[in-house]
Design a protein around this motif. Structure first.
Motif, PDB file in Angstrom:
ATOM      1  N   ALA A  56       1.205  -5.102   0.630  1.00  0.00           N
ATOM      2  CA  ALA A  56       2.556  -4.988  -0.369  1.00  0.00           C
ATOM      3  C   ALA A  56       3.683  -5.250   0.464  1.00  0.00           C
ATOM      4  O   ALA A  56       4.687  -5.756  -0.015  1.00  0.00           O
ATOM      5  CB  ALA A  56       2.200  -3.360  -0.803  1.00  0.00           C
TER       6      ALA A  56
ATOM      7  N   LEU B 105      -6.299  -3.523  -4.669  1.00  0.00           N
ATOM      8  CA  LEU B 105      -7.138  -3.197  -3.729  1.00  0.00           C
ATOM      9  C   LEU B 105      -7.343  -1.795  -3.529  1.00  0.00           C
ATOM     10  O   LEU B 105      -8.100  -1.182  -3.499  1.00  0.00           O
ATOM     11  CB  LEU B 105      -6.809  -3.858  -2.387  1.00  0.00           C
ATOM     12  CG  LEU B 105      -7.142  -5.374  -2.076  1.00  0.00           C
ATOM     13  CD1 LEU B 105      -6.375  -5.760  -0.741  1.00  0.00           C
ATOM     14  CD2 LEU B 105      -8.733  -5.742  -2.032  1.00  0.00           C
ATOM     15  N   ASP B 106      -5.868  -1.279  -3.474  1.00  0.00           N
ATOM     16  CA  ASP B 106      -5.950   0.466  -3.178  1.00  0.00           C
ATOM     17  C   ASP B 106      -4.233   0.765  -3.546  1.00  0.00           C
ATOM     18  O   ASP B 106      -3.507   0.806  -2.551  1.00  0.00           O
ATOM     19  CB  ASP B 106      -6.143   0.628  -1.971  1.00  0.00           C
ATOM     20  CG  ASP B 106      -6.542   2.301  -1.652  1.00  0.00           C
ATOM     21  OD1 ASP B 106      -6.115   3.024  -2.658  1.00  0.00           O
ATOM     22  OD2 ASP B 106      -7.184   2.521  -0.919  1.00  0.00           O
TER      23      ASP B 106
ATOM     24  N   ASN C 149      -6.727  -7.846   4.358  1.00  0.00           N
ATOM     25  CA  ASN C 149      -6.802  -7.063   3.014  1.00  0.00           C
ATOM     26  C   ASN C 149      -6.584  -5.669   3.172  1.00  0.00           C
ATOM     27  O   ASN C 149      -7.338  -4.632   2.518  1.00  0.00           O
ATOM     28  CB  ASN C 149      -8.425  -7.414   2.569  1.00  0.00           C
ATOM     29  CG  ASN C 149      -8.673  -8.833   2.394  1.00  0.00           C
ATOM     30  OD1 ASN C 149      -7.462  -9.643   2.008  1.00  0.00           O
ATOM     31  ND2 ASN C 149      -9.743  -9.374   2.892  1.00  0.00           N
TER      32      ASN C 149
ATOM     33  N   ILE D 219      -0.243   2.224  -1.091  1.00  0.00           N
ATOM     34  CA  ILE D 219       0.923   1.658  -0.884  1.00  0.00           C
ATOM     35  C   ILE D 219       2.067   2.662  -0.743  1.00  0.00           C
ATOM     36  O   ILE D 219       2.070   3.466  -1.711  1.00  0.00           O
ATOM     37  CB  ILE D 219       1.262   0.526  -2.103  1.00  0.00           C
ATOM     38  CG1 ILE D 219      -0.040  -0.542  -1.820  1.00  0.00           C
ATOM     39  CG2 ILE D 219       2.477   0.023  -1.937  1.00  0.00           C
ATOM     40  CD1 ILE D 219      -0.272  -1.402  -3.477  1.00  0.00           C
TER      41      ILE D 219
ATOM     42  N   ALA E  77      -4.472  -2.984   1.655  1.00  0.00           N
ATOM     43  CA  ALA E  77      -3.229  -2.738   0.822  1.00  0.00           C
ATOM     44  C   ALA E  77      -1.935  -2.574   1.091  1.00  0.00           C
ATOM     45  O   ALA E  77      -0.792  -3.008   0.512  1.00  0.00           O
ATOM     46  CB  ALA E  77      -3.451  -1.765  -0.502  1.00  0.00           C
ATOM     47  N   SER E  78      -1.861  -1.541   2.018  1.00  0.00           N
ATOM     48  CA  SER E  78      -0.576  -1.161   2.582  1.00  0.00           C
ATOM     49  C   SER E  78       0.335  -2.297   3.193  1.00  0.00           C
ATOM     50  O   SER E  78       1.616  -2.372   3.269  1.00  0.00           O
ATOM     51  CB  SER E  78      -0.693   0.074   3.408  1.00  0.00           C
ATOM     52  OG  SER E  78      -1.485  -0.408   4.577  1.00  0.00           O
TER      53      SER E  78
ATOM     54  N   GLU F 254      -2.351  -8.243  -5.499  1.00  0.00           N
ATOM     55  CA  GLU F 254      -3.626  -8.280  -4.614  1.00  0.00           C
ATOM     56  C   GLU F 254      -3.609  -6.958  -3.958  1.00  0.00           C
ATOM     57  O   GLU F 254      -4.655  -6.065  -4.207  1.00  0.00           O
ATOM     58  CB  GLU F 254      -3.812  -9.237  -3.371  1.00  0.00           C
ATOM     59  CG  GLU F 254      -3.885 -10.734  -3.604  1.00  0.00           C
ATOM     60  CD  GLU F 254      -5.306 -10.793  -3.976  1.00  0.00           C
ATOM     61  OE1 GLU F 254      -6.449 -10.330  -3.693  1.00  0.00           O
ATOM     62  OE2 GLU F 254      -5.598 -12.091  -4.770  1.00  0.00           O
ATOM     63  N   ALA F 255      -2.441  -6.355  -3.473  1.00  0.00           N
ATOM     64  CA  ALA F 255      -2.352  -5.030  -2.982  1.00  0.00           C
ATOM     65  C   ALA F 255      -2.623  -3.954  -3.984  1.00  0.00           C
ATOM     66  O   ALA F 255      -3.456  -3.026  -3.715  1.00  0.00           O
ATOM     67  CB  ALA F 255      -0.989  -4.868  -2.221  1.00  0.00           C
TER      68      ALA F 255
END
Length: 309
Positions: A158, A183-184, A152, A188, A154-155, A179-180
């Motif tokens: 993605a 999350l943050d 989980n 990304i 994000a980076s 989702e990515a």
């Protein structure tokens, strides 16, 4: 182009593909004696100069730092090339292959890393490099392993989404992109997202006037409004409780006149979208949905109008 120049240029490009810009420039320098005004030579020479300067800055750095710096230098190289009126594609391809192949070698030396977060980061960056080289199988393996070690992030999600989309699996790509960016978004690296799916969305969001950090927070908003982030999932009770708590905290923050609305507003909008999807999937009372729609309308009427149309 003279035959001698053409032959020598092929040798120089091979050196670039192998990550040896100094050797490539040595070949080019000798070719200039015969054909000084050759634009292919000039372009390739400028590529060599940039990469040689980059290599000098890598001295005395660890393999991890050198790999990370290569990825950052590639972005600088893209900016450098954007000022060129002429592009010699074989040279661009050769530098592209050399840069990312060199980075993979550096990261490969670090695969015995024991710290989970560091190992996941290394695998993520290897995945980016493999993806850029068109080796999607190895890219997906690296990114999937990174996600399994440190879930989980994000980076990582993605980049894995991008890999799926590049392989023609847009459904999986849409799920993971959504989702990515929930999350943050800030974590990304959109410069290394290459699939048409996400590039079109980034372009659409940019056309709305958003740039920098703000752009990344608005991408999921237009992902929803444009019907790209359209693969939904039901939240767990813990996720739903956390989402409601986060919304409450953001709404409290929004009441402060000094708050940063540039990122807070799209964060709130995206959270409202997720909460509505959660209510719809759970067949909640329509009054709950209407309440959230009203909050969206008050926060940004143009987004509300686009959302309900």
């Amino acid at each position: 182009m003279e035959i001698q120049t053409e032959t020598g240029l092929r040798d120089a490009l091979k050196y670039l593909e192998e990550g040896q810009p100094a050797q490539a420039q040595g070949v080019i320098s000798s070719l200039f004696e015969h054909e000084l005004d050759c634009k292919e030579l000039s372009y390739t020479n400028r590529c060599c100069i940039f990469w040689i300067d980059s290599t000098r800055r890598l001295k005395n750095l660890s393999d991890l730092e050198r790999g990370d710096r290569l990825l950052e230098d590639w972005k600088a190289f893209q900016l450098f090339l954007s000022r060129e009126k002429y592009t010699y594609e074989p040279a661009l391809y050769a530098v592209h292959k050399g840069f990312f192949s060199s980075a993979i070698k550096l990261y490969s030396n670090l695969l015995d890393e024991k710290d989970p977060s560091h190992r996941a980061e290394i695998l993520k960056n290897m995945g980016i490099c493999y993806k850029r080289l068109g080796d999607f199988e190895n890219a997906r393996n690296c990114l999937a392993e990174a996600n399994s070690i440190y879930p989980n992030q994000a980076s990582v999600l993605a980049q894995l989404a991008d890999c799926y989309s590049l392989c023609g699996e847009d459904r999986n790509g849409k799920v993971l992109f959504r989702e990515a960016f929930f999350l943050d978004p800030e974590k990304i690296d959109i410069d290394f997202l290459d699939s048409q799916l996400i590039k079109c969305l980034i372009s659409t969001t940019t056309e709305k006037g958003f740039t920098g950090k703000q752009l990344q927070y608005w991408i999921p908003i237009y992902g929803t409004l444009c019907g790209i982030f359209n693969i939904k999932r039901e939240l767990t009770p813990q996720e739903a409780a956390r989402l409601s708590r986060n919304i409450y905290e953001m709404e409290s923050e929004y009441k402060d006149p000094a708050c940063n609305t540039e990122t807070l507003v799209p964060r709130m909008l995206n959270s409202y979208f997720w909460l509505i999807d959660h209510y719809v999937l759970r067949h909640e009372n329509v009054n709950k949905i209407n309440e959230i729609l009203l909050r969206i309308k008050i926060l940004d009427s143009s987004v509300y109008n686009a959302f309900v149309d």
